[in-house]
Design a protein around this motif. Sequence first.
Motif, short mmCIF file in Angstrom:
data_model
loop_
_atom_site.label_atom_id
_atom_site.label_comp_id
_atom_site.label_asym_id
_atom_site.label_seq_id
_atom_site.Cartn_x
_atom_site.Cartn_y
_atom_site.Cartn_z
N LYS A 144 -1.51 2.84 -7.97
CA LYS A 144 -2.46 3.70 -7.27
C LYS A 144 -3.90 3.21 -7.42
O LYS A 144 -4.68 3.27 -6.47
N MET A 145 -4.26 2.73 -8.58
CA MET A 145 -5.64 2.26 -8.79
C MET A 145 -5.94 1.05 -7.90
O MET A 145 -7.02 0.96 -7.32
N LEU A 191 0.82 -1.21 0.00
CA LEU A 191 0.00 0.00 0.00
C LEU A 191 0.86 1.27 0.00
O LEU A 191 0.50 2.27 -0.63
N ALA A 192 1.99 1.22 0.71
CA ALA A 192 2.79 2.44 0.87
C ALA A 192 3.86 2.62 -0.20
O ALA A 192 4.25 3.75 -0.49
N GLU A 193 4.35 1.50 -0.79
CA GLU A 193 5.53 1.63 -1.65
C GLU A 193 5.37 1.06 -3.05
O GLU A 193 5.83 1.66 -4.00
N THR A 194 4.79 -0.12 -3.18
CA THR A 194 4.89 -0.83 -4.46
C THR A 194 3.60 -0.93 -5.24
O THR A 194 3.64 -1.21 -6.44
N LYS A 252 -7.09 -0.49 0.02
CA LYS A 252 -7.12 0.31 1.24
C LYS A 252 -8.52 0.32 1.88
O LYS A 252 -8.65 0.05 3.09
N PRO A 253 -9.60 0.61 1.15
CA PRO A 253 -10.94 0.54 1.77
C PRO A 253 -11.30 -0.86 2.26
O PRO A 253 -12.01 -1.00 3.27
#
Length: 312
Positions: A113-114, A107-110, A120-121
């Motif tokens: 974005k889509m 989630l933070a690095e790799t 994340k949700p």
Amino acid sequence: MEENKSFSIAGSHKTKSAVEKTAQAVFVVCGFAAVLAVASITLYMIISGAPALFEVGPLEILFGHVWKPAAADPSYGILYVILTSIVGTSLALLIGVPIGVGTAIFLAETGPKMLVRIVKPAVELLAGIPSVIYGLLGLLILNPFMYKLELAVFKDSATHQFTGGANLISAVLVLAVMILPTVINISESAIRAVPQHYKQTSLAMGATHMQTIFKVILPAAKSGIVTAIVLGVGRAIGEAMAISLVAGSSVNLPLPFNSVRFLTTALVSEMAYSSGTHKKVLFTIGLVLFVFIIVINLVLTKVLKKEDAAND
């Protein structure tokens, strides 16, 4: 014409002094309230849990393996219950922590974005699901699968007591899923909090993205990740409702296909009808659980401080 009056957001010296003193007093009260709450809980658990240790004996309670509180000659051994909590929590962490930290890195690095916007949700939704729902899903989906596996493994056994899938493995898998939101969210926040110049410097020196993640970013985010693990331990070792539905709630050795009872489920399953010495011993189980959580927090904090001192 009316004169324009200037307004200072900082206010006068007297106003700032009053605000500072008020805020300081409020923070002191909050600090004392937190300390008082912890001290009150600790004192209550000691007062409630200690009498059974003197009445029955600490060796019989902590190292006895027979739990028959309602028998004519009652036994109050909780050794198997303690071992089940230790083994179950440890196995859940071994499964949940790597998956949680790996998801946090994604989630933070790799992650694209889509895809991150979808994952994340979903993680946040996991955090909001009540524990009893996890237990019901485990009861309806996981236990029948485990029962089929149990039938296949012990089809020729004449001594195995079949559990219907309510066993240690089911409990561990449910606990592993339940700690994921805590580990993921806090680890992700810790990773995102690492200063960007750490990453940029590592990449500029020729390190790959993966090398930068594992050699630079994760060590820098270690404190937050350890905090996530500590909170995950608290969630796992303190869970009761979900585990009571999938573990079987029988006092046995913590073997994979045995029906087992955790410290928390022992309290939930018997507190309502207990009385006398039986009830005192249940409070002792609560005291043991309380001590476990304190020891785990102290040990992990000490290890973290030692590593920080070594790095400095």
